[in-house]
Design an enzyme around this catalytic site. Structure first.
Site, PDB file in Angstrom:
ATOM      1  N   CYS A   1       0.848  -1.194   0.000  1.00 32.17           N
ATOM      2  CA  CYS A   1       0.000   0.000   0.000  1.00 32.17           C
ATOM      3  C   CYS A   1       0.882   1.242   0.000  1.00 32.17           C
ATOM      4  O   CYS A   1       1.783   1.378   0.828  1.00 32.17           O
ATOM      5  CB  CYS A   1      -0.909  -0.014   1.226  1.00 32.17           C
ATOM      6  SG  CYS A   1      -1.951   1.454   1.370  1.00 32.17           S
TER       7      CYS A   1
ATOM      8  N   CYS B   1       0.306   3.252   3.519  1.00 28.63           N
ATOM      9  CA  CYS B   1       0.775   2.775   4.828  1.00 28.63           C
ATOM     10  C   CYS B   1       1.872   1.719   4.768  1.00 28.63           C
ATOM     11  O   CYS B   1       2.440   1.367   5.793  1.00 28.63           O
ATOM     12  CB  CYS B   1      -0.403   2.244   5.640  1.00 28.63           C
ATOM     13  SG  CYS B   1      -1.046   0.656   5.064  1.00 28.63           S
TER      14      CYS B   1
ATOM     15  N   CYS C   1      -7.347  -1.226   1.454  1.00 26.79           N
ATOM     16  CA  CYS C   1      -6.292  -1.763   2.317  1.00 26.79           C
ATOM     17  C   CYS C   1      -6.881  -2.025   3.696  1.00 26.79           C
ATOM     18  O   CYS C   1      -7.515  -1.143   4.285  1.00 26.79           O
ATOM     19  CB  CYS C   1      -5.148  -0.758   2.392  1.00 26.79           C
ATOM     20  SG  CYS C   1      -3.867  -1.193   3.595  1.00 26.79           S
TER      21      CYS C   1
ATOM     22  N   CYS D   1      -5.124   0.576   6.465  1.00 21.70           N
ATOM     23  CA  CYS D   1      -5.419   2.009   6.557  1.00 21.70           C
ATOM     24  C   CYS D   1      -6.713   2.421   5.859  1.00 21.70           C
ATOM     25  O   CYS D   1      -7.070   3.594   5.867  1.00 21.70           O
ATOM     26  CB  CYS D   1      -4.256   2.826   5.999  1.00 21.70           C
ATOM     27  SG  CYS D   1      -4.021   2.676   4.214  1.00 21.70           S
TER      28      CYS D   1
ATOM     29  N   CYS E   1      -8.646  -5.467  -9.814  1.00 19.92           N
ATOM     30  CA  CYS E   1      -8.250  -4.397 -10.719  1.00 19.92           C
ATOM     31  C   CYS E   1      -7.789  -3.229  -9.842  1.00 19.92           C
ATOM     32  O   CYS E   1      -8.609  -2.540  -9.243  1.00 19.92           O
ATOM     33  CB  CYS E   1      -9.447  -4.018 -11.586  1.00 19.92           C
ATOM     34  SG  CYS E   1      -9.101  -2.776 -12.810  1.00 19.92           S
TER      35      CYS E   1
END
Length: 139
Positions: free
Chosen positions: A52, A55, A101, A104, A126
């Protein structure tokens, strides 16, 4: 996938704006979408882990990435079942499943099912390139 729970990383809107570029902020924090075929990881073949961008949590492995020719990086499964949260998205006048995510709650993209790709899961995560950073495998 993980059930909806409070994010482990919590920051104010001002903190997110200070840490992310305007384009990253638009996608990650406002559920925007980058233009198709414009992202840095659309055609990447480098081995590693996609984390991510907001984070640093590990999300996808390169061995789950496949060519879908849709304009965004596609994966058939997240790194682990608890790496992402899937939630119903009825924006844009349609029903889709948003992928965020789990650490976060930043927007990553959407997951689609039953499109006929020759993958083990028949799923296509996607994901916006701008929502991830590729951490290459060390030899």
């Amino acid at each position: 996938m993980e059930t909806e729970s409070a994010p482990k990383v919590v920051k104010s809107d001002a903190e997110w704006r200070a840490e992310l570029t305007p384009a990253e902020y638009q996608v990650l924090r406002r559920a925007g979408t980058e233009r198709p075929f414009a992202g840095e990881y659309t055609d990447t073949k480098t081995e590693g882990v996609y984390a991510c961008r907001a984070c640093g949590a590990e999300l996808f492995r390169s061995d789950a990435k496949f060519e879908s020719h849709c304009g965004w990086p596609s994966f058939f499964t997240p790194l682990a079942g608890d790496a992402v949260i899937e939630r119903v998205d009825t924006s844009m006048g349609m029903r889709r499943v948003e992928v965020v995510c789990a650490t976060c709650h930043s927007h990553l993209g959407h997951v689609f099912e039953g499109e006929g790709y020759a993958t083990p899961t028949d799923l296509r995560y996607c994901i916006n390139s701008i929502s991830m950073r590729l951490v290459p495998t060390q030899d």
